[in-house]
Design an enzyme around this catalytic site. Sequence first.
Site, short mmCIF file in Angstrom:
data_model
loop_
_atom_site.label_atom_id
_atom_site.label_comp_id
_atom_site.label_asym_id
_atom_site.label_seq_id
_atom_site.Cartn_x
_atom_site.Cartn_y
_atom_site.Cartn_z
N THR A 1 -23.83 -20.04 -13.21
CA THR A 1 -23.88 -18.58 -13.43
C THR A 1 -23.47 -17.85 -12.16
OG1 THR A 1 -25.56 -18.82 -15.13
CG2 THR A 1 -25.40 -16.67 -14.06
N GLN B 1 -27.90 -24.89 -16.97
CA GLN B 1 -27.37 -23.73 -16.26
C GLN B 1 -27.95 -23.70 -14.86
OE1 GLN B 1 -29.70 -20.82 -15.81
NE2 GLN B 1 -28.20 -19.99 -14.36
N LYS C 1 -19.99 -19.01 -15.79
CA LYS C 1 -20.60 -17.98 -16.65
C LYS C 1 -20.70 -16.65 -15.92
CE LYS C 1 -24.74 -17.32 -19.48
NZ LYS C 1 -25.54 -16.30 -18.82
N HIS D 1 -24.17 -10.98 -18.93
CA HIS D 1 -25.56 -11.42 -18.86
C HIS D 1 -26.43 -10.68 -19.89
CE1 HIS D 1 -27.77 -13.97 -15.79
NE2 HIS D 1 -28.80 -13.53 -16.48
N ARG E 1 -34.22 -3.97 -14.02
CA ARG E 1 -34.74 -3.99 -15.40
C ARG E 1 -36.08 -3.27 -15.40
NH1 ARG E 1 -33.47 -10.36 -15.84
NH2 ARG E 1 -31.28 -10.22 -15.22
N SER F 1 -32.00 -23.27 -18.87
CA SER F 1 -31.86 -22.42 -17.67
C SER F 1 -32.55 -23.06 -16.47
CB SER F 1 -32.51 -21.05 -17.95
OG SER F 1 -32.74 -20.36 -16.75
N TYR G 1 -28.37 -21.78 -11.13
CA TYR G 1 -28.27 -20.65 -10.19
C TYR G 1 -28.15 -21.24 -8.80
CZ TYR G 1 -29.82 -17.03 -13.51
OH TYR G 1 -29.91 -16.14 -14.55
C1 LIG Z 1 -34.53 -13.15 -21.81
C2 LIG Z 1 -33.21 -13.59 -21.24
C3 LIG Z 1 -33.20 -14.45 -20.16
C4 LIG Z 1 -31.98 -14.87 -19.62
N1 LIG Z 1 -31.98 -15.78 -18.61
C5 LIG Z 1 -30.80 -16.28 -18.16
C6 LIG Z 1 -30.78 -17.33 -17.20
O1 LIG Z 1 -31.82 -17.83 -16.77
N2 LIG Z 1 -29.57 -17.76 -16.79
C7 LIG Z 1 -28.39 -17.25 -17.26
O2 LIG Z 1 -27.32 -17.68 -16.84
N3 LIG Z 1 -28.39 -16.27 -18.19
C8 LIG Z 1 -29.57 -15.79 -18.66
N4 LIG Z 1 -29.57 -14.84 -19.63
C9 LIG Z 1 -28.29 -14.38 -20.21
C10 LIG Z 1 -27.90 -15.25 -21.41
O3 LIG Z 1 -27.53 -16.53 -21.01
C11 LIG Z 1 -26.72 -14.64 -22.17
O4 LIG Z 1 -25.68 -14.36 -21.29
C12 LIG Z 1 -27.09 -13.36 -22.94
O5 LIG Z 1 -28.40 -13.46 -23.45
C13 LIG Z 1 -26.11 -13.12 -24.08
O6 LIG Z 1 -26.41 -11.95 -24.75
P1 LIG Z 1 -27.26 -11.86 -26.12
O7 LIG Z 1 -28.71 -12.03 -25.72
O8 LIG Z 1 -26.95 -10.52 -26.61
O9 LIG Z 1 -26.80 -12.99 -27.01
C14 LIG Z 1 -30.77 -14.39 -20.17
C15 LIG Z 1 -30.81 -13.53 -21.26
C16 LIG Z 1 -32.02 -13.12 -21.81
C17 LIG Z 1 -32.02 -12.21 -23.01
#
Ligand SMILES: Cc1cc2nc3c(=O)[nH]c(=O)nc-3n(C[C@H](O)[C@H](O)[C@H](O)COP(=O)(O)O)c2cc1C
Length: 385
Positions: A160, A132, A256, A280, A169, A110, A134
Amino acid sequence: MPDLSKITNIEDLRAIAERRVPRMFYDYADSGAWTEGTYRSNEEDFQKIKLRQRVAVNMEGRSTRTTMIGEEVAMPVAIAPTGLTGMQHADGEILGARAAKAFGVPFTLSTMSICSLEDIAEGTDRHPFWFQLYVMRDREFIEALIERAKAANVSALQLTLDLQILGQRHKDIKNGLTAPPKPTLKNLMNLATKPRWCMGMLGTKRRTFGNIAGHAKGVKDLSSLSSWTAEQFDPTLSWADVEWIKKLWGGKLILKGIMDVEDARLAASSGADALIVSNHGGRQLDGAPSSIAALPAIAEAVGTEIEVWMDGGIRSGQDVLKARALGARGVLIGRSFLYGLGAFGEAGVTRALQIIHKELDITMAFCGRTHVDEVDSSILLPGTF
Ligand SMILES: Cc1cc2nc3c(=O)[nH]c(=O)nc-3n(C[C@H](O)[C@H](O)[C@H](O)COP(=O)(O)O)c2cc1C
Protein backbone atom coordinates in the site's frame (compact mmCIF):
# COMPACT_ATOMS: atom_id res chain seq x y z
CA MET A 1 -26.56 -21.31 9.85
CA PRO A 2 -29.01 -18.33 9.68
CA ASP A 3 -31.43 -18.21 6.72
CA LEU A 4 -30.12 -15.29 4.70
CA SER A 5 -32.33 -15.77 1.63
CA LYS A 6 -34.22 -12.51 2.39
CA ILE A 7 -30.95 -10.57 2.56
CA THR A 8 -30.92 -9.41 -1.05
CA ASN A 9 -28.41 -6.57 -1.24
CA ILE A 10 -25.36 -5.12 0.49
CA GLU A 11 -27.46 -2.34 2.04
CA ASP A 12 -29.41 -5.03 4.00
CA LEU A 13 -26.11 -6.30 5.41
CA ARG A 14 -24.94 -2.77 6.22
CA ALA A 15 -28.10 -2.01 8.21
CA ILE A 16 -27.72 -5.20 10.30
CA ALA A 17 -23.99 -4.60 10.85
CA GLU A 18 -24.84 -1.11 12.10
CA ARG A 19 -27.03 -2.67 14.81
CA ARG A 20 -24.66 -5.48 15.79
CA VAL A 21 -21.17 -3.95 15.72
CA PRO A 22 -20.03 -1.59 18.51
CA ARG A 23 -20.33 2.05 17.44
CA MET A 24 -16.60 2.85 17.24
CA PHE A 25 -15.88 -0.10 14.92
CA TYR A 26 -18.96 0.40 12.78
CA ASP A 27 -18.00 4.08 12.39
CA TYR A 28 -14.41 3.06 11.59
CA ALA A 29 -15.73 1.08 8.61
CA ASP A 30 -18.51 3.42 7.50
CA SER A 31 -16.54 6.64 7.26
CA GLY A 32 -14.11 8.56 5.12
CA ALA A 33 -11.63 11.38 5.60
CA TRP A 34 -12.50 15.02 6.30
CA THR A 35 -15.80 15.98 4.54
CA GLU A 36 -16.18 12.40 3.26
CA GLY A 37 -16.72 13.85 -0.23
CA THR A 38 -14.41 11.34 -1.93
CA TYR A 39 -15.93 8.50 0.09
CA ARG A 40 -19.41 9.46 -1.18
CA SER A 41 -18.33 10.01 -4.77
CA ASN A 42 -16.79 6.52 -4.93
CA GLU A 43 -20.34 5.15 -4.78
CA GLU A 44 -22.22 7.99 -6.50
CA ASP A 45 -20.06 8.01 -9.63
CA PHE A 46 -20.97 4.38 -10.32
CA GLN A 47 -24.64 5.37 -10.42
CA LYS A 48 -24.03 7.93 -13.18
CA ILE A 49 -22.71 5.28 -15.58
CA LYS A 50 -25.57 3.72 -17.60
CA LEU A 51 -25.67 0.32 -19.26
CA ARG A 52 -26.81 -0.57 -22.77
CA GLN A 53 -29.65 -3.06 -22.63
CA ARG A 54 -29.42 -5.63 -25.45
CA VAL A 55 -32.12 -8.11 -26.43
CA ALA A 56 -32.48 -11.36 -28.36
CA VAL A 57 -28.88 -12.33 -27.63
CA ASN A 58 -28.16 -15.90 -26.48
CA MET A 59 -27.74 -15.78 -22.69
CA GLU A 60 -27.05 -19.45 -22.09
CA GLY A 61 -23.83 -20.85 -20.63
CA ARG A 62 -22.67 -17.73 -18.82
CA SER A 63 -19.47 -17.60 -16.80
CA THR A 64 -17.82 -15.07 -14.52
CA ARG A 65 -14.67 -17.17 -14.05
CA THR A 66 -11.42 -15.49 -15.00
CA THR A 67 -7.93 -14.83 -13.58
CA MET A 68 -6.28 -12.14 -11.48
CA ILE A 69 -2.44 -12.18 -11.72
CA GLY A 70 -2.75 -15.67 -13.12
CA GLU A 71 -4.80 -17.01 -10.18
CA GLU A 72 -8.16 -18.53 -11.12
CA VAL A 73 -11.10 -16.71 -9.56
CA ALA A 74 -14.84 -17.51 -9.53
CA MET A 75 -15.44 -13.84 -10.39
CA PRO A 76 -13.01 -10.91 -10.76
CA VAL A 77 -13.49 -9.78 -7.15
CA ALA A 78 -11.03 -10.05 -4.26
CA ILE A 79 -11.48 -9.15 -0.62
CA ALA A 80 -9.59 -5.93 0.16
CA PRO A 81 -7.26 -5.60 3.12
CA THR A 82 -9.02 -3.93 6.03
CA GLY A 83 -7.46 -3.13 9.40
CA LEU A 84 -9.10 -4.22 12.69
CA THR A 85 -11.38 -6.69 10.89
CA GLY A 86 -11.37 -8.94 13.95
CA MET A 87 -13.13 -6.10 15.77
CA GLN A 88 -16.11 -6.15 13.36
CA HIS A 89 -16.66 -9.76 14.46
CA ALA A 90 -14.59 -12.10 16.63
CA ASP A 91 -11.92 -13.86 14.52
CA GLY A 92 -13.14 -11.80 11.54
CA GLU A 93 -10.11 -12.30 9.33
CA ILE A 94 -10.20 -16.10 9.71
CA LEU A 95 -13.93 -16.15 8.89
CA GLY A 96 -13.43 -13.86 5.88
CA ALA A 97 -10.58 -15.99 4.55
CA ARG A 98 -12.66 -19.17 4.92
CA ALA A 99 -15.65 -17.64 3.10
CA ALA A 100 -13.38 -16.39 0.29
CA LYS A 101 -11.70 -19.79 -0.04
CA ALA A 102 -15.06 -21.59 -0.30
CA PHE A 103 -16.32 -19.08 -2.88
CA GLY A 104 -13.15 -19.14 -4.95
CA VAL A 105 -12.00 -15.52 -4.62
CA PRO A 106 -8.76 -14.17 -3.09
CA PHE A 107 -8.65 -12.88 0.47
CA THR A 108 -6.19 -10.13 1.50
CA LEU A 109 -4.99 -9.88 5.09
CA SER A 110 -4.00 -6.39 6.30
CA THR A 111 -0.80 -5.66 8.21
CA MET A 112 -3.16 -4.05 10.75
CA SER A 113 -5.31 -7.13 11.17
CA ILE A 114 -6.36 -8.64 14.48
CA CYS A 115 -5.78 -12.27 13.42
CA SER A 116 -2.18 -12.93 12.42
CA LEU A 117 -0.65 -14.37 9.25
CA GLU A 118 -0.19 -17.65 11.13
CA ASP A 119 -3.84 -17.64 12.28
CA ILE A 120 -5.05 -17.39 8.67
CA ALA A 121 -2.72 -20.16 7.48
CA GLU A 122 -3.94 -22.43 10.27
CA GLY A 123 -7.60 -21.42 9.92
CA THR A 124 -7.72 -22.20 6.18
CA ASP A 125 -5.54 -25.35 6.07
CA ARG A 126 -2.77 -23.33 4.44
CA HIS A 127 -4.88 -22.22 1.48
CA PRO A 128 -2.95 -19.44 -0.36
CA PHE A 129 -4.01 -15.88 0.50
CA TRP A 130 -2.72 -12.35 -0.15
CA PHE A 131 -0.99 -10.12 2.36
CA GLN A 132 -1.05 -6.31 2.40
CA LEU A 133 2.07 -4.60 3.61
CA TYR A 134 2.56 -1.15 5.13
CA VAL A 135 6.15 0.00 5.04
CA MET A 136 7.28 0.87 8.56
CA ARG A 137 10.38 2.65 9.81
CA ASP A 138 11.58 -0.53 11.52
CA ARG A 139 12.98 -2.33 8.45
CA GLU A 140 14.00 -5.40 10.45
CA PHE A 141 10.36 -5.80 11.40
CA ILE A 142 9.37 -5.58 7.71
CA GLU A 143 11.97 -8.20 6.75
CA ALA A 144 10.66 -10.54 9.45
CA LEU A 145 7.05 -9.88 8.39
CA ILE A 146 7.87 -10.81 4.78
CA GLU A 147 9.52 -14.04 5.96
CA ARG A 148 6.42 -14.84 8.01
CA ALA A 149 4.22 -14.16 4.95
CA LYS A 150 6.28 -16.63 2.91
CA ALA A 151 6.02 -19.25 5.66
CA ALA A 152 2.23 -18.71 5.84
CA ASN A 153 1.80 -19.57 2.13
CA VAL A 154 0.98 -16.03 0.99
CA SER A 155 0.78 -16.05 -2.83
CA ALA A 156 0.91 -12.29 -3.52
CA LEU A 157 2.00 -9.21 -1.63
CA GLN A 158 -0.05 -6.00 -1.84
CA LEU A 159 2.09 -3.00 -1.06
CA THR A 160 0.00 0.00 0.00
CA LEU A 161 1.50 3.29 -1.16
CA ASP A 162 -1.12 5.81 -0.03
CA LEU A 163 -0.78 5.69 3.75
CA GLN A 164 2.52 7.11 4.89
CA ILE A 165 0.46 9.39 7.10
CA LEU A 166 -3.12 8.88 8.19
CA GLY A 167 -6.00 10.85 6.65
CA GLN A 168 -8.12 12.94 9.04
CA ARG A 169 -10.97 10.66 10.02
CA HIS A 170 -13.13 12.70 12.32
CA LYS A 171 -15.34 9.91 13.61
CA ASP A 172 -12.36 7.84 14.78
CA ILE A 173 -10.87 10.83 16.57
CA LYS A 174 -14.16 11.58 18.31
CA ASN A 175 -14.74 7.91 19.23
CA GLY A 176 -11.19 7.45 20.58
CA LEU A 177 -10.78 4.31 18.43
CA THR A 178 -8.61 1.56 20.01
CA ALA A 179 -8.41 -2.24 19.77
CA PRO A 180 -9.67 -3.53 22.11
CA PRO A 181 -11.99 -0.65 23.14
CA LYS A 182 -11.03 1.20 26.32
CA PRO A 183 -13.45 0.53 29.20
CA THR A 184 -14.86 4.08 29.31
CA LEU A 185 -18.44 4.64 30.43
CA LYS A 186 -19.49 5.55 26.87
CA ASN A 187 -17.95 2.37 25.43
CA LEU A 188 -19.31 0.10 28.16
CA MET A 189 -22.82 1.49 27.66
CA ASN A 190 -22.56 0.85 23.94
CA LEU A 191 -21.10 -2.64 24.39
CA ALA A 192 -23.98 -3.52 26.71
CA THR A 193 -26.28 -3.25 23.68
CA LYS A 194 -24.14 -5.67 21.58
CA PRO A 195 -24.40 -9.03 23.40
CA ARG A 196 -23.57 -11.19 20.34
CA TRP A 197 -20.40 -9.23 19.66
CA CYS A 198 -19.35 -9.42 23.33
CA MET A 199 -19.94 -13.17 23.49
CA GLY A 200 -17.82 -13.64 20.37
CA MET A 201 -15.01 -11.55 21.85
CA LEU A 202 -15.12 -13.45 25.14
CA GLY A 203 -14.67 -16.65 23.14
CA THR A 204 -11.48 -15.58 21.36
CA LYS A 205 -8.03 -14.56 22.49
CA ARG A 206 -7.47 -12.47 19.34
CA ARG A 207 -8.21 -8.89 20.42
CA THR A 208 -5.33 -6.76 19.24
CA PHE A 209 -2.92 -6.40 16.29
CA GLY A 210 -1.90 -10.04 15.71
CA ASN A 211 0.88 -9.37 13.20
CA ILE A 212 2.58 -6.87 15.47
CA ALA A 213 1.96 -7.85 19.11
CA GLY A 214 4.79 -10.08 20.29
CA HIS A 215 6.87 -9.34 17.17
CA ALA A 216 7.83 -5.64 17.26
CA LYS A 217 10.71 -4.71 19.54
CA GLY A 218 9.97 -2.52 22.55
CA VAL A 219 6.24 -3.24 22.51
CA LYS A 220 5.32 -4.56 25.95
CA ASP A 221 1.69 -3.71 26.47
CA LEU A 222 -1.31 -2.35 24.62
CA SER A 223 -0.54 1.33 25.09
CA SER A 224 3.04 0.90 23.84
CA LEU A 225 1.62 -1.15 20.92
CA SER A 226 -0.72 1.64 19.85
CA SER A 227 1.95 4.32 20.10
CA TRP A 228 4.45 2.08 18.26
CA THR A 229 1.94 1.61 15.44
CA ALA A 230 1.11 5.30 15.16
CA GLU A 231 4.80 6.24 15.01
CA GLN A 232 5.86 3.48 12.66
CA PHE A 233 4.38 4.36 9.25
CA ASP A 234 7.35 5.56 7.23
CA PRO A 235 6.86 9.04 5.72
CA THR A 236 10.00 8.63 3.58
CA LEU A 237 8.53 5.75 1.51
CA SER A 238 9.75 6.00 -2.12
CA TRP A 239 9.98 4.02 -5.37
CA ALA A 240 13.41 2.82 -4.19
CA ASP A 241 11.60 1.09 -1.31
CA VAL A 242 9.22 -0.52 -3.79
CA GLU A 243 12.27 -2.02 -5.50
CA TRP A 244 13.67 -3.15 -2.13
CA ILE A 245 10.39 -4.85 -1.18
CA LYS A 246 10.12 -6.46 -4.62
CA LYS A 247 13.56 -8.08 -4.22
CA LEU A 248 12.96 -9.09 -0.62
CA TRP A 249 9.61 -10.68 -1.43
CA GLY A 250 10.55 -12.22 -4.78
CA GLY A 251 6.94 -13.22 -5.64
CA LYS A 252 3.86 -11.60 -7.19
CA LEU A 253 3.61 -7.93 -6.24
CA ILE A 254 0.56 -5.63 -6.35
CA LEU A 255 0.84 -1.86 -5.81
CA LYS A 256 -2.18 -0.34 -4.08
CA GLY A 257 -3.27 3.29 -3.98
CA ILE A 258 -2.51 4.59 -7.48
CA MET A 259 -4.72 7.52 -8.60
CA ASP A 260 -2.58 9.37 -11.12
CA VAL A 261 -1.39 8.44 -14.63
CA GLU A 262 2.20 9.47 -13.86
CA ASP A 263 2.28 7.22 -10.79
CA ALA A 264 0.68 4.44 -12.84
CA ARG A 265 3.55 4.68 -15.35
CA LEU A 266 6.07 4.42 -12.50
CA ALA A 267 4.15 1.45 -11.11
CA ALA A 268 4.21 -0.25 -14.51
CA SER A 269 7.94 0.29 -14.91
CA SER A 270 8.62 -1.03 -11.38
CA GLY A 271 7.94 -4.53 -12.69
CA ALA A 272 4.97 -5.12 -10.36
CA ASP A 273 2.30 -7.57 -11.53
CA ALA A 274 -0.76 -5.40 -10.85
CA LEU A 275 -1.72 -1.95 -9.63
CA ILE A 276 -4.88 -0.98 -7.81
CA VAL A 277 -6.55 2.31 -8.69
CA SER A 278 -7.64 3.20 -5.17
CA ASN A 279 -8.17 6.20 -2.91
CA HIS A 280 -8.27 3.89 0.12
CA GLY A 281 -12.06 3.95 0.14
CA GLY A 282 -12.10 7.75 0.53
CA ARG A 283 -10.18 7.47 3.81
CA GLN A 284 -7.00 9.34 2.86
CA LEU A 285 -7.03 12.37 0.48
CA ASP A 286 -10.51 13.85 0.67
CA GLY A 287 -10.93 15.85 -2.55
CA ALA A 288 -9.39 13.15 -4.73
CA PRO A 289 -11.68 11.92 -7.53
CA SER A 290 -13.60 8.69 -7.18
CA SER A 291 -11.63 5.58 -8.16
CA ILE A 292 -14.04 4.77 -11.00
CA ALA A 293 -13.47 8.27 -12.44
CA ALA A 294 -9.68 7.84 -12.25
CA LEU A 295 -9.71 4.34 -13.76
CA PRO A 296 -10.18 4.89 -17.56
CA ALA A 297 -7.14 7.15 -18.06
CA ILE A 298 -4.91 4.80 -16.05
CA ALA A 299 -6.16 1.69 -17.86
CA GLU A 300 -5.61 3.46 -21.19
CA ALA A 301 -2.05 4.51 -20.25
CA VAL A 302 -0.68 1.25 -18.77
CA GLY A 303 -3.32 -1.47 -19.17
CA THR A 304 -1.23 -3.42 -21.67
CA GLU A 305 1.88 -3.42 -19.45
CA ILE A 306 0.46 -4.27 -16.02
CA GLU A 307 -2.87 -5.62 -14.73
CA VAL A 308 -5.02 -2.69 -13.71
CA TRP A 309 -7.53 -3.26 -10.89
CA MET A 310 -9.63 -0.85 -8.87
CA ASP A 311 -11.42 -0.53 -5.55
CA GLY A 312 -13.71 2.00 -3.89
CA GLY A 313 -17.50 2.07 -3.86
CA ILE A 314 -18.23 -1.45 -5.14
CA ARG A 315 -21.59 -2.33 -3.59
CA SER A 316 -23.07 -4.55 -6.31
CA GLY A 317 -22.22 -6.82 -9.19
CA GLN A 318 -23.27 -4.00 -11.52
CA ASP A 319 -20.39 -1.95 -10.15
CA VAL A 320 -18.01 -4.85 -10.86
CA LEU A 321 -19.25 -5.01 -14.45
CA LYS A 322 -18.88 -1.25 -14.95
CA ALA A 323 -15.33 -1.34 -13.58
CA ARG A 324 -14.53 -4.23 -15.93
CA ALA A 325 -15.99 -2.24 -18.83
CA LEU A 326 -13.76 0.71 -17.99
CA GLY A 327 -10.56 -1.33 -18.00
CA ALA A 328 -10.23 -2.99 -14.58
CA ARG A 329 -9.27 -6.64 -14.87
CA GLY A 330 -10.41 -7.12 -11.27
CA VAL A 331 -11.83 -5.24 -8.29
CA LEU A 332 -11.55 -5.41 -4.53
CA ILE A 333 -14.32 -5.01 -1.98
CA GLY A 334 -13.76 -3.42 1.43
CA ARG A 335 -16.99 -2.33 3.06
CA SER A 336 -19.24 -4.81 1.21
CA PHE A 337 -17.15 -7.51 2.89
CA LEU A 338 -17.08 -5.82 6.31
CA TYR A 339 -20.85 -5.29 6.41
CA GLY A 340 -21.44 -8.97 5.67
CA LEU A 341 -18.95 -9.95 8.36
CA GLY A 342 -20.33 -7.56 10.98
CA ALA A 343 -23.89 -8.70 10.28
CA PHE A 344 -23.50 -12.50 10.22
CA GLY A 345 -19.83 -13.51 10.46
CA GLU A 346 -18.68 -16.07 7.88
CA ALA A 347 -22.23 -16.64 6.56
CA GLY A 348 -22.57 -12.88 6.00
CA VAL A 349 -19.36 -12.72 3.95
CA THR A 350 -20.57 -15.64 1.86
CA ARG A 351 -23.90 -13.84 1.39
CA ALA A 352 -22.12 -10.62 0.30
CA LEU A 353 -20.15 -12.60 -2.30
CA GLN A 354 -23.31 -14.39 -3.50
CA ILE A 355 -25.17 -11.08 -3.87
CA ILE A 356 -22.36 -9.52 -5.88
CA HIS A 357 -21.96 -12.62 -8.04
CA LYS A 358 -25.68 -12.87 -8.81
CA GLU A 359 -25.95 -9.22 -9.85
CA LEU A 360 -22.80 -9.48 -11.94
CA ASP A 361 -24.12 -12.52 -13.77
CA ILE A 362 -27.62 -11.11 -14.41
CA THR A 363 -26.42 -7.66 -15.48
CA MET A 364 -23.86 -9.21 -17.82
CA ALA A 365 -26.66 -11.23 -19.46
CA PHE A 366 -28.93 -8.17 -19.91
CA CYS A 367 -26.01 -6.39 -21.56
CA GLY A 368 -25.77 -9.26 -24.05
CA ARG A 369 -22.54 -10.90 -22.86
CA THR A 370 -22.02 -14.49 -21.70
CA HIS A 371 -18.46 -14.28 -20.40
CA VAL A 372 -16.93 -11.67 -18.14
CA ASP A 373 -13.82 -11.59 -20.36
CA GLU A 374 -15.99 -10.31 -23.28
CA VAL A 375 -17.00 -7.19 -21.37
CA ASP A 376 -15.63 -3.86 -22.58
CA SER A 377 -16.79 -0.25 -22.81
CA SER A 378 -19.24 -1.12 -25.60
CA ILE A 379 -21.69 -2.30 -22.88
CA LEU A 380 -21.89 1.27 -21.54
CA LEU A 381 -24.10 4.08 -22.81
CA PRO A 382 -21.89 6.69 -24.50
CA GLY A 383 -21.88 10.05 -22.72
CA THR A 384 -22.45 8.50 -19.28
CA PHE A 385 -18.82 7.63 -18.47
C1 LIG B 1 -12.36 -0.21 7.77
C2 LIG B 1 -11.34 -0.17 6.67
C3 LIG B 1 -10.02 -0.48 6.97
C4 LIG B 1 -9.06 -0.46 5.96
N1 LIG B 1 -7.78 -0.84 6.24
C5 LIG B 1 -6.87 -0.94 5.24
C6 LIG B 1 -5.58 -1.47 5.49
O1 LIG B 1 -5.26 -1.89 6.60
N2 LIG B 1 -4.72 -1.51 4.45
C7 LIG B 1 -5.05 -1.07 3.20
O2 LIG B 1 -4.22 -1.12 2.29
N3 LIG B 1 -6.28 -0.59 2.93
C8 LIG B 1 -7.20 -0.53 3.93
N4 LIG B 1 -8.45 -0.08 3.65
C9 LIG B 1 -8.82 0.28 2.27
C10 LIG B 1 -9.37 -0.95 1.53
O3 LIG B 1 -8.35 -1.87 1.27
C11 LIG B 1 -9.98 -0.55 0.18
O4 LIG B 1 -9.08 0.22 -0.54
C12 LIG B 1 -11.30 0.22 0.33
O5 LIG B 1 -12.04 -0.27 1.43
C13 LIG B 1 -12.13 0.10 -0.94
O6 LIG B 1 -13.30 0.83 -0.84
P1 LIG B 1 -14.74 0.21 -0.43
O7 LIG B 1 -14.70 0.02 1.07
O8 LIG B 1 -15.68 1.25 -0.85
O9 LIG B 1 -14.89 -1.11 -1.15
C14 LIG B 1 -9.43 -0.08 4.64
C15 LIG B 1 -10.76 0.23 4.37
C16 LIG B 1 -11.72 0.19 5.37
C17 LIG B 1 -13.15 0.50 5.03
